[in-house]
Design a protein around this motif. Sequence first.
Motif, PDB file in Angstrom:
ATOM      1  N   ALA A   5     -36.959 -31.808  73.372  1.00 12.34           N
ATOM      2  CA  ALA A   5     -37.614 -32.819  72.476  1.00 12.34           C
ATOM      3  C   ALA A   5     -36.474 -33.402  71.645  1.00 12.34           C
ATOM      4  CB  ALA A   5     -38.657 -32.397  71.655  1.00 12.34           C
ATOM      5  N   GLN A   6     -36.513 -34.511  71.320  1.00 12.28           N
ATOM      6  CA  GLN A   6     -35.927 -35.287  70.221  1.00 12.28           C
ATOM      7  C   GLN A   6     -36.327 -34.725  69.078  1.00 12.28           C
ATOM      8  OE1 GLN A   6     -33.307 -37.043  70.601  1.00 12.28           O
ATOM      9  NE2 GLN A   6     -33.245 -38.145  72.515  1.00 12.28           N
ATOM     10  N   PRO A   7     -35.691 -35.117  67.972  1.00 16.68           N
ATOM     11  CA  PRO A   7     -35.978 -34.682  66.620  1.00 16.68           C
ATOM     12  C   PRO A   7     -37.455 -35.595  66.327  1.00 16.68           C
ATOM     13  CG  PRO A   7     -33.770 -35.073  66.570  1.00 16.68           C
ATOM     14  CD  PRO A   7     -34.367 -35.808  67.614  1.00 16.68           C
ATOM     15  N   GLY A   8     -38.249 -34.858  65.463  1.00 13.43           N
ATOM     16  CA  GLY A   8     -39.411 -35.582  64.820  1.00 13.43           C
ATOM     17  C   GLY A   8     -40.706 -34.922  65.671  1.00 13.43           C
ATOM     18  N   SER A   9     -41.919 -35.632  65.161  1.00 14.38           N
ATOM     19  CA  SER A   9     -43.107 -34.983  65.868  1.00 14.38           C
ATOM     20  C   SER A   9     -43.807 -36.418  66.409  1.00 14.38           C
ATOM     21  CB  SER A   9     -44.101 -34.390  65.076  1.00 14.38           C
ATOM     22  OG  SER A   9     -45.237 -34.086  65.543  1.00 14.38           O
ATOM     23  N   VAL A  10     -44.464 -36.254  67.486  1.00 11.60           N
ATOM     24  CA  VAL A  10     -45.351 -37.166  68.075  1.00 11.60           C
ATOM     25  C   VAL A  10     -46.745 -37.024  68.680  1.00 11.60           C
ATOM     26  CG1 VAL A  10     -44.206 -36.905  70.350  1.00 11.60           C
ATOM     27  CG2 VAL A  10     -45.004 -39.158  69.843  1.00 11.60           C
ATOM     28  N   SER A  11     -47.569 -37.853  68.440  1.00 10.81           N
ATOM     29  CA  SER A  11     -49.044 -37.635  68.870  1.00 10.81           C
ATOM     30  C   SER A  11     -48.940 -37.890  70.321  1.00 10.81           C
ATOM     31  CB  SER A  11     -49.959 -38.341  68.122  1.00 10.81           C
ATOM     32  OG  SER A  11     -51.303 -37.943  68.459  1.00 10.81           O
ATOM     33  N   ILE A  12     -49.689 -36.998  71.339  1.00 13.74           N
ATOM     34  CA  ILE A  12     -49.373 -37.279  72.797  1.00 13.74           C
ATOM     35  C   ILE A  12     -50.784 -37.060  73.106  1.00 13.74           C
ATOM     36  CG2 ILE A  12     -48.764 -36.193  74.833  1.00 13.74           C
ATOM     37  CD1 ILE A  12     -46.567 -37.442  73.426  1.00 13.74           C
ATOM     38  N   CYS A  13     -51.253 -37.996  73.892  1.00 13.89           N
ATOM     39  CA  CYS A  13     -52.722 -37.994  74.424  1.00 13.89           C
ATOM     40  C   CYS A  13     -52.642 -37.807  75.833  1.00 13.89           C
ATOM     41  CB  CYS A  13     -53.353 -39.487  74.267  1.00 13.89           C
ATOM     42  SG  CYS A  13     -53.481 -39.937  72.443  1.00 13.89           S
TER      43      CYS A  13
END
Length: 166
Positions: free
Chosen positions: A115-123
Amino acid sequence: MKSIRMADMLLLTIAILVLAFTSLHATATTENRQTEAEPETVLAPDSTEITLTPVVDTYVYEGSPGTNYNTSATLAVGRNEFLQEAYALLRFDLSSIPAGSVIHSAQFKAYLIWAQPGSVSICVHRVTSSWNSPSVTWNTRPTLFGSCYSPTSVGTTTGIYYTWAD
C-alpha cells in the motif's frame, strides 16, 4: 492466485492498494429457517458455510483506459493523486451453492500485500454486466449495481486480511 511483482505496480499512485488471496464466504441454508438469539442470529443446523475463491480476476485503471491488465500478477484498487481510479474485478463460480438456497450472510476478504502511505475507503460492488478478463479495460469495464457496499477503511498495515461484510 496472483502474487506480487513490484515491476507491475503503478507507482504513480498514492492510494492504489494491491490485494491478493481474496475469497468470498457465504452462509446459506436450503430453507429459510433461523433461530433468534441475542445479540446475533444463530442459523438452523442445516446451514452450510461455503468459501469461494475467484476463478477469474483482473483490474482496470482509469489512468490507462485502453490497457488490459489480465496478465498482471497483482490486483490494484484505489485512487491516485490525479483522482484516477483502479477497480479490481473478480468472478466467482457459484455452482457450489445449492439451488434454492437462501444466503443469510456473506463476506468478502482481501489480503493486503502492499500500500501507499495513508488510508483509503474501499467499497465492494456487484457487477451487473458481463466482462471478459483477457480484453476488459477501463473503457470497456462492466457496469456496477447500486452504491458502495460495506465501505471499509484500508490503511497501510500489510500482511492482514480486510473484510467487507453485510
